[in-house]
Design an enzyme around this catalytic site. Structure first.
Site, PDB file in Angstrom:
ATOM      1  CB  SER A  33      -6.013   8.843   1.450  1.00  0.00           C
ATOM      2  OG  SER A  33      -7.047   8.249   0.945  1.00  0.00           O
ATOM      3  CE  LYS A  37      -6.832  10.030  -2.962  1.00  0.00           C
ATOM      4  NZ  LYS A  37      -6.043   9.857  -1.653  1.00  0.00           N
TER       5      LYS A  37
END
EC number: 3.4.21.53
Length: 786
Positions: A652, A695
């Protein structure tokens, strides 16, 4: 599609239950089916409808999905009655006491028969001694005894007279034996006097005694026949007396149970056995009654007891959940009792297991617990194959000894087994046990989530209502239901899905109920749900607080404003067993003259996982596509996660790493108020990642620690927009324009956002415009090549 600034409605999907025809769960009908599990529900319905052997169920799904709760609720509200419920009783087999017989009786009849037989025994214990303790019985037995004694005396007199004629006497020794002795007048010869007789006279005496002894032996045989005849007459007399007492009492019961052939057959056998064993009821036979009642409250003969193994009192089919499926709890066992130092057992000490109690219904167990216990899995397969329950002693089976024990008649087994387990256990059973697929032919595959739409939200509201009603919680108003549905969507990780992790939702409702009661509320509202969620997070967020403290005191270096070359804020997720949270990472890239190699420091020191390494290789491939089509890249690039001392895995951060590399190539500054998450493929397309909510929230919290400004924001792949269910404070900031989330389709768009100018599009010759990021980088690379 280009760069897209998300608005508040795109980062949080509110629940709307305005069409719900109720004000609270009090007026919402609880769900009577398995919520969101149509596939699994159809599998259960199918298996329950087929009576043939082997159609048992293996329910697959993660722990906490509420598989057991949902199936129990379904079975309770949708009973599948396949026949009449039965009581199962063990009774004595009077022909072979080691092999007790089974009685299958209609529901409730077993307990009734047990009570009637106990009353019968109590009457016999009182009546039998009276029947044998009266003048009529004594007179008749005395008459038979006297007749025998008279006949024996007459024969003895004849034998005595016959001996006397030959000067021989017949006497009885102290040991009770008959003896012939020669007479010397009226006195018996002594050994000395007999030796003084002439030889011929001694021989005559011996000859006469031999003849008399021969006649005596014949007389003794006749005596034996007479005594046997006397014993038979006494037995017939006793049987007649016993039958006079027991016969009509047993006949009353036979008449009462006229419609039950098994009971009639047993009672007839019982009547015969009582008559043949009448001593059990008399004083001289009380030792047997004592041993019979050694471990019971009532002193009743054990051989005439009814051991009601299973009594079905409910009208619905039995549904049993066995939490600890060991051998004895599942298959039953035979107890032993001690009386005066002697260990004994009989059919009345047979105890049922879960399979007995669930016979005719459903038994639910955890697959792993079944497999953990010794001999249980093999025993279960054996019972399902034979469709019968045999009470075989586990000790005998394990030790292979020939110990004498009971061998009860097997009980026919008609049952549905539902095993709960995860997919891995299912695969292992399929692979290593050939019989598994034959005995568990139906798989109920439980979903982790369900589609979210207006209809499913209404359905979910009924699911919430069922939890409230089942647990007798305070009722939830509509806003509270909406908040729980929104939280469920957040748990599923998608705006368009709802989590089916029912254990979590049930726990949330219980904790919300606690919060509401502590506030003396009469109903659960949305603020109570918010407080319960906050309490949950507070209990598990110790690690998160420690990580965030490192940003407060400056231990972890992070800039949320200004610019820097080769430095990008990436986003990651840290997780404990029961909590996940976001924390930003600084990714840096440096360059030096070289051969175009990209060095991943994490991989070099074995801190990078295989997926992370794959992401770095993909960005390296794309970088060569962008900058190395016409000539070799003359730089060696080194990238790393700064201040990362643990393992790093996942791809990611690959877009962040690429942006850092491009910044290092072009010596172009990167905006530090932005952070990015997302992976990329070899064509530069942005790919979705997991944990996007955590996140974004992690970076927002760090921005708040470092100082908020209106330019701060996060870049995410456009395909992750559907996963956004952000915290309310972030939604508010987006609504006010003080925090921005950018959705992109390609990594070039991220480069443009970070560096303020377009990334650039290559011409047919492979060159980029000089006023673009790629153009600037290409110019610097060309200068190095020269």
């Amino acid at each position: 599609m280009g760069i897209n600034k998300l608005v508040a409605s795109e980062v949080y999907q509110h629940s709307d239950l305005t069409n719900l025809p109720a004000k609270s769960t009090k007026d919402i009908v609880p769900i009577n089916e398995i919520v969101g599990q149509e596939r699994a529900q159809k599998a259960v319905e199918f298996a329950m409808s087929i009576k043939e052997k082997g159609y048992n169920i293996y329910a697959i799904g993660r722990n906490g999905l509420g598989k057991r709760t949902m199936i129990l609720r379904y079975l309770k509200r949708n009973p599948h009655q396949n026949g009449e419920l039965a009581d199962w009783c063990y009774v004595a087999n009077f022909d072979d006491i080691r092999t007790p017989k089974v009685l299958k009786l209609p529901s409730g009849i077993g307990s009734l028969l047990k009570t009637d037989c106990e009353k019968l025994m109590e009457k016999l214990l009182k009546a039998m001694p009276l029947a044998f303790d009266n003048e009529m019985y004594f007179s008749r037995s005395e008459q038979l005894k006297n007749q025998l004694a008279t006949k024996q005396a007459q024969e003895l007199e004849k034998m005595t007279a016959m001996a006397k004629e030959k000067a021989i006497s017949l006497s009885i020794t102290p040991q009770g034996d008959y003896q012939f002795v020669a007479l010397n007048g009226e006195e018996q010869h002594t050994e000395e006097s007999f030796d003084q007789l002439p030889k011929k006279e001694q021989e005559l005496f011996d000859q006469n005694i031999d003849e008399l002894e021969s006649l005596l032996r014949e007389m003794v045989r006749v005596f034996t026949d007479w005594e046997e005849d006397y014993a038979n007459k006494i037995k017939r007399l006793n049987n007649q007396r016993a039958d006079q007492v027991a016969g009509h009492l047993v006949e009353e019961l036979i008449t009462k149970y006229e419609n039950y052939s098994e009971i009639k057959h047993y009672l007839k056998a019982l009547r015969t056995d009582v008559i043949e064993n009448v001593d059990i009821f008399l004083e001289e036979g009380n030792e047997q009654a004592d041993i019979a009642g050694a471990s019971l409250d009532k002193r009743l003969p054990r051989r005439y007891k009814i051991n009601v193994l299973v009594s079905q009192t409910e009208s619905q089919l039995p549904v049993i959940v066995e939490e600890s499926p060991n051998y004895h709890s599942l298959f039953g066992y035979i107890e032993t009792a001690t009386f005066k130092g002697t260990v004994f057992t009989d059919f009345s000490l047979i105890r049922p297991g879960a399979l007995h109690r669930a016979n005719g219904g459903v038994l639910l167990m955890d697959a792993v617990k079944v497999l953990e216990q010794p001999y249980v899995w093999e025993g279960l397969k054996r019972a399902l194959r034979s469709r019968s329950l045999s009470l075989t002693s586990l000790e005998k089976e394990v030790t292979l000894t020939g110990t004498v024990s009971l061998d009860p008649e097997p009980i026919p087994l008609d049952i549905k087994i539902i095993l709960f387990g995860d997919y891995r256990t299912y695969q292992l059973l399929q692979q290593y046990d050939a019989e598994f697929s034959e005995l568990f032919r139906v798989t109920a595959d439980f979903e982790d989530e369900m589609d979210r739409n207006e209809s499913s939200e209404m359905h979910y509201a009924r699911f919430i209502s069922s939890i409230v009603h089942d647990n007798k919680l305070l009722h939830c108003d509509v806003k509270a239901i909406e908040r729980i549905i929104e939280h469920s969507a957040r748990r599923s990780g998608s705006q368009t899905k709802l989590s089916l992790h029912s254990a979590h939702i049930a726990n949330l409702l219980r904790e919300t109920n606690y919060v509401a009661k502590a506030a003396n509320a009469k109903r659960i509202v949305s603020s109570h749900v918010e407080q319960a969620l906050a309490n949950q997070e507070s209990r598990v967020s110790r690690m998160q607080e420690g990580v965030m403290e490192s940003f407060v005191n400056g231990t972890t270096l992070m800039r949320t404003e200004g610019v820097a070359v080769g430095q990008v804020n990436a986003l990651s997720v840290l997780a404990t067993i029961d909590h996940a949270f976001g924390a930003p990472n600084r990714i840096t890239a440096t360059t030096s003259y070289g051969e175009g190699e990209v060095i991943d420091i994490e991989r070099q020191v074995d801190l990078g996982g295989s997926i992370h390494s794959k992401g770095v290789m993909i960005l390296s491939a794309y970088m060569r596509t962008v900058f190395g089509k016409t000539a070799k890249v003359p730089l060696t690039t080194t990238i790393t996660f700064e201040q990362s001392y643990g393992g790093v895995d996942g791809d990611s951060a690959s877009m962040a790493e690429f942006c850092a590399v491009v910044s290092a190539f072009a010596k172009r500054e990167v905006r530090q108020e932005l952070a990015i998450t997302g992976s990329m493929n070899q064509f530069g397309e942005a790919q979705p990642i997991g944990g996007v909510n955590e996140k974004i929230e992690g970076f927002f919290d760090v921005c708040r620690i470092k100082g908020r400004n209106n330019a701060q924001g996060v870049i995410i792949p456009r395909s992750n927009v559907q996963n956004l269910m952000l915290r309310s404070d972030i939604v508010t900031a987006i609504e006010k324009g003080t925090f921005t989330i950018y959705a992109i389709d390609r990594v070039e768009e991220a480069v443009e956002l970070f560096m303020g100018i377009e990334a650039g599009v290559a011409s047919d010759e492979g060159s980029y415009p000089i006023n673009t990021v790629y153009g600037i980088a290409q110019a610097k690379l060309n200068a190095l090549r020269k």
